[in-house]
Design a protein around this motif. Structure first.
Motif, PDB file in Angstrom:
ATOM      1  N   LYS A   1      40.251  13.970  75.302  1.00 44.19           N
ATOM      2  CA  LYS A   1      39.120  13.390  76.025  1.00 44.19           C
ATOM      3  C   LYS A   1      37.791  13.855  75.428  1.00 44.19           C
ATOM      4  N   ARG A   2      36.843  12.925  75.426  1.00 42.46           N
ATOM      5  CA  ARG A   2      35.465  13.210  75.016  1.00 42.46           C
ATOM      6  C   ARG A   2      35.389  13.988  73.704  1.00 42.46           C
ATOM      7  N   ASN A   3      35.940  13.331  72.676  1.00 43.02           N
ATOM      8  CA  ASN A   3      35.937  13.885  71.313  1.00 43.02           C
ATOM      9  C   ASN A   3      36.587  15.262  71.257  1.00 43.02           C
ATOM     10  N   GLY A   4      37.685  15.375  72.007  1.00 36.24           N
ATOM     11  CA  GLY A   4      38.435  16.627  71.997  1.00 36.24           C
ATOM     12  C   GLY A   4      39.365  16.717  70.802  1.00 36.24           C
ATOM     13  N   ILE A   5      40.378  17.540  70.930  1.00 35.79           N
ATOM     14  CA  ILE A   5      41.318  17.796  69.845  1.00 35.79           C
ATOM     15  C   ILE A   5      42.544  16.907  70.021  1.00 35.79           C
ATOM     16  N   ASN A   6      42.951  16.251  68.947  1.00 40.38           N
ATOM     17  CA  ASN A   6      44.135  15.403  69.020  1.00 40.38           C
ATOM     18  C   ASN A   6      45.399  16.233  69.195  1.00 40.38           C
ATOM     19  N   GLY A   7      46.353  15.677  69.935  1.00 46.63           N
ATOM     20  CA  GLY A   7      47.671  16.298  70.025  1.00 46.63           C
ATOM     21  C   GLY A   7      48.451  16.063  68.739  1.00 46.63           C
ATOM     22  N   ASP A   8      49.684  16.513  68.720  1.00 48.49           N
ATOM     23  CA  ASP A   8      50.524  16.386  67.524  1.00 48.49           C
ATOM     24  C   ASP A   8      51.576  15.303  67.725  1.00 48.49           C
ATOM     25  N   LEU A   9      52.099  14.814  66.610  1.00 51.57           N
ATOM     26  CA  LEU A   9      53.228  13.890  66.638  1.00 51.57           C
ATOM     27  C   LEU A   9      54.474  14.693  66.295  1.00 51.57           C
ATOM     28  N   LEU A  10      55.437  14.695  67.216  1.00 53.41           N
ATOM     29  CA  LEU A  10      56.683  15.437  67.022  1.00 53.41           C
ATOM     30  C   LEU A  10      57.795  14.461  66.691  1.00 53.41           C
ATOM     31  N   ILE A  11      58.466  14.679  65.557  1.00 53.78           N
ATOM     32  CA  ILE A  11      59.504  13.765  65.076  1.00 53.78           C
ATOM     33  C   ILE A  11      60.855  14.450  65.188  1.00 53.78           C
ATOM     34  N   LEU A  12      61.744  13.909  66.018  1.00 52.55           N
ATOM     35  CA  LEU A  12      63.083  14.465  66.193  1.00 52.55           C
ATOM     36  C   LEU A  12      64.055  13.739  65.265  1.00 52.55           C
ATOM     37  N   VAL A  13      64.741  14.509  64.431  1.00 52.27           N
ATOM     38  CA  VAL A  13      65.657  13.950  63.433  1.00 52.27           C
ATOM     39  C   VAL A  13      67.035  13.727  64.049  1.00 52.27           C
ATOM     40  N   GLU A  14      67.558  12.511  63.885  1.00 56.95           N
ATOM     41  CA  GLU A  14      68.927  12.197  64.274  1.00 56.95           C
ATOM     42  C   GLU A  14      69.677  11.734  63.035  1.00 56.95           C
ATOM     43  N   GLU A  15      70.783  12.380  62.750  1.00 58.52           N
ATOM     44  CA  GLU A  15      71.568  12.061  61.551  1.00 58.52           C
ATOM     45  C   GLU A  15      72.648  11.038  61.880  1.00 58.52           C
ATOM     46  N   GLU A  16      72.655   9.936  61.149  1.00 58.74           N
ATOM     47  CA  GLU A  16      73.686   8.920  61.354  1.00 58.74           C
ATOM     48  C   GLU A  16      75.002   9.381  60.732  1.00 58.74           C
ATOM     49  N   ARG A  17      76.094   9.124  61.425  1.00 54.59           N
ATOM     50  CA  ARG A  17      77.404   9.566  60.935  1.00 54.59           C
ATOM     51  C   ARG A  17      77.820   8.733  59.723  1.00 54.59           C
ATOM     52  N   HIS A  18      78.257   9.420  58.681  1.00 55.22           N
ATOM     53  CA  HIS A  18      78.750   8.754  57.476  1.00 55.22           C
ATOM     54  C   HIS A  18      80.204   8.342  57.717  1.00 55.22           C
ATOM     55  N   PRO A  19      80.635   7.177  57.220  1.00 57.42           N
ATOM     56  CA  PRO A  19      82.005   6.720  57.488  1.00 57.42           C
ATOM     57  C   PRO A  19      83.080   7.596  56.855  1.00 57.42           C
TER      58      PRO A  19
ATOM     59  N   MET B   1      66.621  18.694  64.099  1.00 59.60           N
ATOM     60  CA  MET B   1      65.394  19.363  63.664  1.00 59.60           C
ATOM     61  C   MET B   1      64.178  18.580  64.155  1.00 59.60           C
ATOM     62  N   GLN B   2      63.127  19.297  64.504  1.00 56.36           N
ATOM     63  CA  GLN B   2      61.886  18.660  64.952  1.00 56.36           C
ATOM     64  C   GLN B   2      60.774  18.928  63.947  1.00 56.36           C
ATOM     65  N   LEU B   3      60.209  17.875  63.407  1.00 56.52           N
ATOM     66  CA  LEU B   3      59.086  17.972  62.482  1.00 56.52           C
ATOM     67  C   LEU B   3      57.799  17.707  63.250  1.00 56.52           C
ATOM     68  N   SER B   4      56.695  18.185  62.728  1.00 59.46           N
ATOM     69  CA  SER B   4      55.418  18.041  63.421  1.00 59.46           C
ATOM     70  C   SER B   4      54.348  17.540  62.468  1.00 59.46           C
ATOM     71  N   MET B   5      53.569  16.572  62.932  1.00 53.65           N
ATOM     72  CA  MET B   5      52.400  16.102  62.202  1.00 53.65           C
ATOM     73  C   MET B   5      51.169  16.422  63.045  1.00 53.65           C
ATOM     74  N   ARG B   6      50.411  17.385  62.574  1.00 55.63           N
ATOM     75  CA  ARG B   6      49.257  17.859  63.339  1.00 55.63           C
ATOM     76  C   ARG B   6      48.192  16.761  63.465  1.00 55.63           C
ATOM     77  N   GLY B   7      47.708  16.599  64.693  1.00 55.65           N
ATOM     78  CA  GLY B   7      46.596  15.685  64.931  1.00 55.65           C
ATOM     79  C   GLY B   7      46.959  14.217  65.015  1.00 55.65           C
ATOM     80  N   LYS B   8      48.256  13.883  65.001  1.00 55.62           N
ATOM     81  CA  LYS B   8      48.671  12.479  65.051  1.00 55.62           C
ATOM     82  C   LYS B   8      49.164  12.066  66.432  1.00 55.62           C
ATOM     83  N   GLY B   9      48.938  12.921  67.436  1.00 47.91           N
ATOM     84  CA  GLY B   9      49.314  12.570  68.796  1.00 47.91           C
ATOM     85  C   GLY B   9      48.165  11.888  69.516  1.00 47.91           C
ATOM     86  N   ASN B  10      48.138  11.983  70.836  1.00 51.29           N
ATOM     87  CA  ASN B  10      47.088  11.344  71.637  1.00 51.29           C
ATOM     88  C   ASN B  10      45.737  12.024  71.411  1.00 51.29           C
ATOM     89  N   ALA B  11      44.687  11.214  71.402  1.00 50.92           N
ATOM     90  CA  ALA B  11      43.331  11.744  71.235  1.00 50.92           C
ATOM     91  C   ALA B  11      42.941  12.542  72.474  1.00 50.92           C
TER      92      ALA B  11
END
Length: 383
Positions: A250-268, A238-248
């Motif tokens: 140019k010239r006081n433009g709009i910030n990009g987003d931070l995209l978080i890709l979920v990786e599930e660790e295998r349970h023993p 699953m990919q989660l998104s945080m709006r405005g937490k990516g790269n700024a």
């Protein structure tokens, strides 16, 4: 739905002049313009219907063919290749630019919903991507993760403007609007098209002297610690998104987003199946035959379950509500326990003798009903 006659759509008769047809279309276009009717699908369809009718009746050749042969005479020719509900809004605005006066509104009306204000272009920063590995326990309860990101941030020396000492001046070509209107002769007559101002790139302002620290871009490479709240119940991939937490931008433009890709660790011991957790319990013969207790791993520790006497391989136990929560919902899945029985591969002499004593016992021979029950359970695995 059958098409309406083009003259009926515009509310004019066959002898209407080109000017009358244009006036009728302009009136309908203003009435059903998408800026005046946001989200109104019916108005949008009427807007497109009027555009299609005008595209035929405003053209002398198409109008003549339509008058003689009806819709068949202009099939595929309405508006230069688009027709009816399939019309593209951008095509309508560009093709009839002499009426609309640009994308926003109609000449002399200042546009709808915007009051004819400036539409300067703002640069958008690129998105950032990170991966986060989560245990089943973190997925079950939700977790907060922190990341130190290398990313573009606003230049502190110019405040993100890109200009030394914030010295900016209004673009003389577009007068600060960021847009310019060009008029040119076309098949439909004089067309007015609105585009981004080439001098300022659509920003409406021009830098007099570039900031030496960011070379006029208004952004520099920096670091930022970002705290991410991962909700309970997320799924691997699953990919989660945080709006405005990516790269700024140019010239006081709009910030990009931070995209978080979920990786599930295998349970023993536990295997995930949507919101359920699957566990394979291997019983010894005495416990399966005589009954007893067994420990089952859970997300938070162990749970003790009762094993009934005569438990057969393939039996399924459920620990209700011990699975994973539903993402952004209510309730939890179960822990599903699949039971198997271990048969020793080698036996000592005494063990063989003990087992041999049960060979002719009716209780150690499966009945037909037991055979049928186990077969149905086995078959269900493939159904």
């Amino acid at each position: 739905m059958a098409k309406r006659d083009y003259y009926e759509v515009l509310g004019v008769d066959k002898n209407a002049s080109a000017n009358d047809i244009k006036k009728a279309y302009r009136k309908l276009a203003i009435q059903y313009h998408p800026d005046k009717n946001p989200g109104d699908k019916e108005a949008e369809e009427k807007f497109k219907e009027a555009a299609e009718a005008y595209s035929v009746l405003s053209d002398a050749d198409k109008k003549a063919r339509y008058d003689q042969f009806g819709f068949e005479g202009v099939s595929g020719a309405a508006g230069g290749g688009f027709n009816g509900a399939g019309m593209d809004m951008n095509d309508i605005f560009s093709m009839f630019g002499d009426i609309f006066g640009g994308r926003g509104g109609f000449g002399g009306f200042g546009g709808f919903g915007g009051g004819g204000g400036a539409a300067q272009q703002r640069h958008r920063g690129s998105d950032q991507r990170v991966k986060v590995k989560l245990t089943l326990q973190e997925i079950a309860n939700g977790v907060t993760k922190k990341f130190k990101l290398k990313k573009y941030v606003p230049c502190s020396h110019c405040g993100g403007s890109g200009a030394k000492d914030n010295a900016m001046e209004t673009c003389p070509d577009c007068k600060g609007t960021g847009r310019v209107i060009r008029t040119q002769q076309s098949f439909f007559g004089m067309m007015r098209t609105e585009t981004a101002c080439p001098r300022c790139g659509g920003e409406g302002k021009i830098i007099k002297n570039k900031c030496p620290h960011c070379n006029g871009d208004g952004i520099v490479m920096g670091e930022e610690v970002v705290e991410v709240q991962i909700p309970a119940g997320v799924i691997d991939g699953m990919q989660l998104s945080m709006r405005g937490k990516g790269n700024a931008g140019k010239r006081n433009g709009i910030n990009g987003d931070l995209l978080i890709l979920v990786e599930e660790e295998r349970h023993p011991e536990l295997v995930r199946d949507e919101n359920d957790l699957i566990y394979s319990l291997l019983l010894d013969i005495p416990t399966a035959a005589l009954g007893g207790f067994a420990e089952i791993p859970t997300i938070d520790g162990k749970a003790k379950v009762t094993i009934d006497p005569g438990t057969q391989p393939g039996k399924v136990l459920r620990l209700r509500g011990k699975g994973l929560p539903t993402l952004n919902g209510y309730g939890k899945g179960d822990i599903v326990v699949n039971i198997s029985v271990y048969i020793p591969e080698t036996l000592s002499k005494d063990e063989k003798k003990a087992v041999e004593s049960f060979r002719n016992s009716d209780n150690f021979r499966p009945s037909e009903s037991i055979k049928e029950k186990i077969f149905r359970r086995f078959k269900s695995l493939f159904d």
